[in-house]
Design an enzyme around this catalytic site. Structure first.
Site, PDB file in Angstrom:
ATOM      1  N   MET A  53       0.839  -1.204   0.000  1.00  0.00           N
ATOM      2  CA  MET A  53       0.000   0.000   0.000  1.00  0.00           C
ATOM      3  C   MET A  53       0.874   1.254   0.000  1.00  0.00           C
ATOM      4  O   MET A  53       0.403   2.351   0.348  1.00  0.00           O
ATOM      5  CB  MET A  53      -0.937  -0.004   1.205  1.00  0.00           C
ATOM      6  CG  MET A  53      -1.921  -1.177   1.166  1.00  0.00           C
ATOM      7  SD  MET A  53      -3.432  -0.882   2.094  1.00  0.00           S
ATOM      8  CE  MET A  53      -2.789  -0.609   3.723  1.00  0.00           C
ATOM      9  N   LEU A  56       6.651   3.172   1.389  1.00  0.00           N
ATOM     10  CA  LEU A  56       7.551   2.026   1.460  1.00  0.00           C
ATOM     11  C   LEU A  56       8.691   2.237   2.441  1.00  0.00           C
ATOM     12  O   LEU A  56       9.229   3.330   2.582  1.00  0.00           O
ATOM     13  CB  LEU A  56       8.110   1.729   0.064  1.00  0.00           C
ATOM     14  CG  LEU A  56       7.051   1.408  -1.001  1.00  0.00           C
ATOM     15  CD1 LEU A  56       7.715   1.101  -2.340  1.00  0.00           C
ATOM     16  CD2 LEU A  56       6.159   0.247  -0.574  1.00  0.00           C
ATOM     17  N   GLY A  59      11.053  -2.859   5.272  1.00  0.00           N
ATOM     18  CA  GLY A  59      10.289  -4.109   5.316  1.00  0.00           C
ATOM     19  C   GLY A  59       9.753  -4.477   3.942  1.00  0.00           C
ATOM     20  O   GLY A  59       9.890  -5.621   3.476  1.00  0.00           O
ATOM     21  N   HIS A  60       9.153  -3.500   3.265  1.00  0.00           N
ATOM     22  CA  HIS A  60       8.667  -3.758   1.905  1.00  0.00           C
ATOM     23  C   HIS A  60       9.830  -4.156   0.983  1.00  0.00           C
ATOM     24  O   HIS A  60       9.702  -5.057   0.166  1.00  0.00           O
ATOM     25  CB  HIS A  60       8.019  -2.495   1.325  1.00  0.00           C
ATOM     26  CG  HIS A  60       6.799  -2.027   2.068  1.00  0.00           C
ATOM     27  ND1 HIS A  60       6.778  -0.850   2.785  1.00  0.00           N
ATOM     28  CD2 HIS A  60       5.572  -2.564   2.192  1.00  0.00           C
ATOM     29  CE1 HIS A  60       5.578  -0.687   3.308  1.00  0.00           C
ATOM     30  NE2 HIS A  60       4.827  -1.700   2.983  1.00  0.00           N
ATOM     31  N   GLN A 176      -2.665 -12.154   8.022  1.00  0.00           N
ATOM     32  CA  GLN A 176      -2.885 -11.889   6.592  1.00  0.00           C
ATOM     33  C   GLN A 176      -2.193 -12.953   5.737  1.00  0.00           C
ATOM     34  O   GLN A 176      -2.767 -13.454   4.760  1.00  0.00           O
ATOM     35  CB  GLN A 176      -2.355 -10.505   6.240  1.00  0.00           C
ATOM     36  CG  GLN A 176      -2.294 -10.203   4.757  1.00  0.00           C
ATOM     37  CD  GLN A 176      -1.868  -8.783   4.500  1.00  0.00           C
ATOM     38  OE1 GLN A 176      -2.678  -7.876   4.603  1.00  0.00           O
ATOM     39  NE2 GLN A 176      -0.595  -8.577   4.175  1.00  0.00           N
ATOM     40  N   SER A 208       6.643  -0.295  10.049  1.00  0.00           N
ATOM     41  CA  SER A 208       5.281  -0.205   9.536  1.00  0.00           C
ATOM     42  C   SER A 208       5.064   1.210   9.018  1.00  0.00           C
ATOM     43  O   SER A 208       5.563   2.176   9.610  1.00  0.00           O
ATOM     44  CB  SER A 208       4.277  -0.492  10.657  1.00  0.00           C
ATOM     45  OG  SER A 208       2.978  -0.073  10.262  1.00  0.00           O
ATOM     46  N   SER A 209       4.317   1.326   7.923  1.00  0.00           N
ATOM     47  CA  SER A 209       4.010   2.653   7.387  1.00  0.00           C
ATOM     48  C   SER A 209       3.308   3.502   8.435  1.00  0.00           C
ATOM     49  O   SER A 209       3.447   4.727   8.464  1.00  0.00           O
ATOM     50  CB  SER A 209       3.127   2.522   6.149  1.00  0.00           C
ATOM     51  OG  SER A 209       3.708   1.624   5.232  1.00  0.00           O
TER      52      SER A 209
HETATM   53  P1  AMP Z   1       1.427  -2.908   3.506  1.00  0.00           P
HETATM   54  O1  AMP Z   1       2.008  -1.879   2.600  1.00  0.00           O
HETATM   55  O2  AMP Z   1       1.410  -2.537   4.941  1.00  0.00           O
HETATM   56  O3  AMP Z   1       0.103  -3.444   3.005  1.00  0.00           O
HETATM   57  O4  AMP Z   1       2.424  -4.147   3.445  1.00  0.00           O
HETATM   58  C1  AMP Z   1       2.758  -4.741   2.220  1.00  0.00           C
HETATM   59  C2  AMP Z   1       3.552  -5.991   2.489  1.00  0.00           C
HETATM   60  O5  AMP Z   1       4.733  -5.643   3.204  1.00  0.00           O
HETATM   61  C3  AMP Z   1       2.791  -7.013   3.346  1.00  0.00           C
HETATM   62  O6  AMP Z   1       3.083  -8.322   2.857  1.00  0.00           O
HETATM   63  C4  AMP Z   1       3.388  -6.793   4.700  1.00  0.00           C
HETATM   64  O7  AMP Z   1       3.317  -7.928   5.530  1.00  0.00           O
HETATM   65  C5  AMP Z   1       4.835  -6.470   4.342  1.00  0.00           C
HETATM   66  N1  AMP Z   1       5.507  -5.770   5.431  1.00  0.00           N
HETATM   67  C6  AMP Z   1       5.071  -4.644   6.052  1.00  0.00           C
HETATM   68  N2  AMP Z   1       5.916  -4.309   7.057  1.00  0.00           N
HETATM   69  C7  AMP Z   1       6.890  -5.246   7.063  1.00  0.00           C
HETATM   70  C8  AMP Z   1       8.053  -5.469   7.857  1.00  0.00           C
HETATM   71  N3  AMP Z   1       8.385  -4.667   8.871  1.00  0.00           N
HETATM   72  N4  AMP Z   1       8.829  -6.539   7.575  1.00  0.00           N
HETATM   73  C9  AMP Z   1       8.500  -7.376   6.563  1.00  0.00           C
HETATM   74  N5  AMP Z   1       7.424  -7.227   5.771  1.00  0.00           N
HETATM   75  C10 AMP Z   1       6.625  -6.185   6.016  1.00  0.00           C
END
Ligand code: AMP
Length: 301
Positions: A53, A56, A59-60, A176, A208-209
């Site tokens: 989403m 970035l 983690g992403h 998820q 986290s975003s």
């Molecule tokens: P999001 O943009 O929050 O929907 O996350 C997109 C993807 O990135 C999802 O598969 C999340 O689980 C992964 N993600 C988000 N934060 C992290 C993190 N800190 N470490 C690893 N993957 C992450």
């Protein structure tokens, strides 16, 4: 030129592996995606999807790195999915920074950025959604009714649009990940789901975003969620009853200033609560700090 007017392929080189060094294509319509995808798969490599989403962070980017380690051509999507937000949630306030995201994707070696519009993903005539039960009914599913229906629906659409051989998801969103695995299995989608370990800040906070929205005092407190989970996971590995210890951990977080939604020992695949740890077990938690809801999880045994 207006910020979103550029339809052309961007001719900046990516850091390719396996001899590939192409440009990152940016697609905003189904037509652009079809052309970009065709060019990408013509090289014969498997195609990996990294759904995001945006906003970035490292983690992403670790998901992109995981896909590249598999010598896949990597497509990342950026779409803030309204269907997975409840009416009182932060859809409007969710952080958005397209220019920074595209630069980060390029730098990470992503080869296709898919930026669909809301009307591409949810045209007025659309009448199909993915209903999910099983692991989707508990925890986040209870706290956020309809959330996983929204996640499963958008992921299914992205799978149909990109038609990847593999897709990378973060362990950060453990539930998820299990919901997506269940859907892929149930619907015979034939896509390999790659689970990527959680990337954390130096103090342990899962990236986290939404961390951007933490007030400074809350940001200082936030890593305690992980340290509490890590300590609890180590203690639960003895296989003794968990309830008192998970309740004590939630109470300690509340004492520290969190508003915990849950701290629970669960089966790592079904998300059903476990009375005591046994493989595969996961410790999961959600807690509020101010207006920010943090989720985290760790392996137990
Ligand atoms: P999001 O943009 O929050 O929907 O996350 C997109 C993807 O990135 C999802 O598969 C999340 O689980 C992964 N993600 C988000 N934060 C992290 C993190 N800190 N470490 C690893 N993957 C992450």
């Amino acid at each position: 030129m207006p910020k979103h007017a550029c339809r052309a392929t961007l001719a900046l080189p990516t850091k390719g592996r396996g001899g590939y060094s192409g440009a990152m294509r940016v697609a905003r319509t189904i037509g652009e995606l079809t052309r970009a995808r065709a060019a990408l798969v013509s090289g014969g490599r498997p195609l990996a999807l990294v759904p995001t989403m945006g906003a970035l962070h490292a983690g992403h980017l670790s998901l992109i790195a995981a896909a590249k380690r598999r010598d896949a051509a990597v497509a990342a999507s950026i779409f803030v999915n309204p269907l997975q937000f409840g009416p009182a949630e932060d859809f409007a306030r969710y952080p958005r920074d397209e220019a920074a995201d595209l630069a980060a994707l390029r730098e990470a070696g992503c080869e296709l950025a898919w930026l669909p519009s809301g009307s591409t993903m949810y045209p007025p005539a659309a009448a199909s959604v993915i209903e999910v039960a099983g692991p989707a009914l508990l925890w986040e599913g209870t706290a956020r009714p309809g959330h996983f229906r929204g996640v499963a629906t958008v992921v299914a659409k992205l799978f149909g649009q990109i038609r990847p051989q593999l897709a990378c998801f973060g362990e950060k969103d453990w539930q998820q990940l299990q919901v997506v695995r269940r859907m892929v299995h149930d619907l015979y989608l034939g896509i390999e789901i790659v689970a990527v370990p959680t990337v954390r800040a130096a103090d342990g906070l899962a990236l986290s975003s939404r961390n951007q929205a933490l007030a400074p005092a809350d940001r200082a407190l936030a890593p305690r969620l992980y340290t509490a989970l890590a300590a609890l996971a180590a203690s639960l590995a003895d296989g003794q009853p968990a309830a008192e210890r998970t309740e004590a951990a939630a109470a300690a977080l509340a004492e520290a200033g969190f508003r915990p939604d849950y701290v629970a020992l669960v089966d790592a695949e079904t998300l059903e609560p476990l009375p005591a740890a046994r493989p595969p077990a996961r410790l999961i938690a959600a807690a509020w700090l101010g207006q920010v809801r943090l989720i985290d999880n760790v392996a137990v045994c």
